[in-house]
Design an enzyme around this catalytic site. Structure first.
Site, PDB file in Angstrom:
ATOM      1  N   SER A 142      37.552  41.014  41.270  1.00  0.00           N
ATOM      2  CA  SER A 142      37.528  41.637  39.947  1.00  0.00           C
ATOM      3  C   SER A 142      36.657  42.895  39.974  1.00  0.00           C
ATOM      4  O   SER A 142      36.916  43.801  40.771  1.00  0.00           O
ATOM      5  CB  SER A 142      37.052  40.618  38.905  1.00  0.00           C
ATOM      6  OG  SER A 142      37.284  41.070  37.594  1.00  0.00           O
ATOM      7  N   ASP A 211      47.796  36.517  36.533  1.00  0.00           N
ATOM      8  CA  ASP A 211      46.494  37.024  36.101  1.00  0.00           C
ATOM      9  C   ASP A 211      46.592  37.534  34.670  1.00  0.00           C
ATOM     10  O   ASP A 211      47.329  38.486  34.383  1.00  0.00           O
ATOM     11  CB  ASP A 211      46.041  38.147  37.043  1.00  0.00           C
ATOM     12  CG  ASP A 211      44.575  38.514  36.859  1.00  0.00           C
ATOM     13  OD1 ASP A 211      44.113  38.571  35.708  1.00  0.00           O
ATOM     14  OD2 ASP A 211      43.895  38.751  37.872  1.00  0.00           O
ATOM     15  N   HIS A 239      43.124  34.650  36.323  1.00  0.00           N
ATOM     16  CA  HIS A 239      42.156  35.597  36.871  1.00  0.00           C
ATOM     17  C   HIS A 239      40.940  34.895  37.459  1.00  0.00           C
ATOM     18  O   HIS A 239      40.412  35.325  38.488  1.00  0.00           O
ATOM     19  CB  HIS A 239      41.720  36.560  35.765  1.00  0.00           C
ATOM     20  CG  HIS A 239      40.817  37.654  36.235  1.00  0.00           C
ATOM     21  ND1 HIS A 239      41.277  38.729  36.951  1.00  0.00           N
ATOM     22  CD2 HIS A 239      39.477  37.838  36.086  1.00  0.00           C
ATOM     23  CE1 HIS A 239      40.259  39.543  37.228  1.00  0.00           C
ATOM     24  NE2 HIS A 239      39.154  39.016  36.721  1.00  0.00           N
TER      25      HIS A 239
END
Length: 269
Positions: A142, A211, A239
């Site tokens: 991320s 995601d 995610h």
């Protein structure tokens, strides 16, 4: 009249600055767990950045390490929320060093874009000093993917793994908050799609079509922009849990990448 308008504009400016920071960095000071909970031996590490900020991390040695992994985590929580990931990486016969950015966990300071870059650089230097004979794999998930990509673009690391990464803050921000003029307001960039074009080491991009925070096309765009050699690993799950939901194919794909490009003492051509 003009005074009132001026005050409103100033208030809006400070609101958007607060809104920007609170949505990019979500640090936690309290610890959730330690690697010991996952049956892992670890060392507490303290080190300093180039601008004299003291940071904290965990180093997990492996008796038969083939490489060392620098773990750049995401924007929320701290190192204590990544014990499941630490278990996975350690199982791949890697020495693992995970650290907290400034303002997270036991690390001093306040997070910022440039600050996270300095933090990763200092963490890389510490790991390189600890494992001088091993190639270093840069891993980021991320927001951590943006940090790892920046480090790779500066010529660091033997290989790069970018998981659930976004192309830039303005781009993902505009998608998450479509009614706001995000692209015109944000100062934080994390322009990964530009930086990954400068990376000259093997790249593995990992992303899930499911995601719900960073859409799949961000991973595709990052992959397309990377010069190569490169691989793409599509996983399942959201995610924050794709690496768990897809653990079997996730670890198999990473191992295949490591077997293809990373060897003890260097990087395969």
């Amino acid at each position: 009249m003009f005074l009132r308008v001026g005050l409103i504009l100033v208030a809006l400016y400070f609101f958007f600055r607060w809104f920007e920071r609170s949505n990019i960095w979500m640090p936690r000071r309290d610890f959730f767990a330690t690697p010991e909970a996952a049956g892992l031996v670890y060392e507490d590490v303290e080190f300093k950045t180039a601008d004299d900020v003291r940071l904290h991390g965990w180093y997990l040695p492996h008796a038969k390490a083939k490489a060392a992994l620098l773990f750049c985590h995401g924007n929320a929580g701290n190192v204590s929320h990544r014990t499941e990931s630490l278990r996975q990486w350690h199982a791949l016969s890697l020495n693992v060093f995970i650290f907290d950015y400034r303002g997270y966990g036991r690390s001093e300071g306040r997070p910022s874009e440039e600050g996270t870059y300095l933090d990763a650089q200092a963490a890389h230097d510490w790991l390189q000093g600890r494992c001088p004979e091993l190639p270093i794999i840069l891993f980021g998930r991320s927001l951590g993917a943006a940090v790892a990509i920046d480090l790779a673009a500066r010529g660091k690391g033997a290989a790069l793994i970018a998981e659930s990464g976004f192309t830039s803050v303005p781009a993902i921000g505009q998608e998450l908050f479509p009614i706001l003029p995000v692209k015109w307001l944000v100062r934080t960039q994390y322009n990964s799609v530009a930086k990954i074009q400068q990376v000259r080491i093997p790249v593995l991009v990992i992303h899930s079509r499911e995601d719900e925070i960073v859409p799949f096309h961000h991973g595709e765009t990052l992959f397309e922009a990377a010069p190569g050699p490169k691989q793409f690993l599509e996983i399942r799950g959201g995610h924050n849990d794709g690496y768990v939901v897809s653990e079997t194919e996730y670890l198999r794909g990473i191992q295949a990448f490591l077997d293809a490009y990373v060897k003890k003492g260097g990087v395969s051509p």
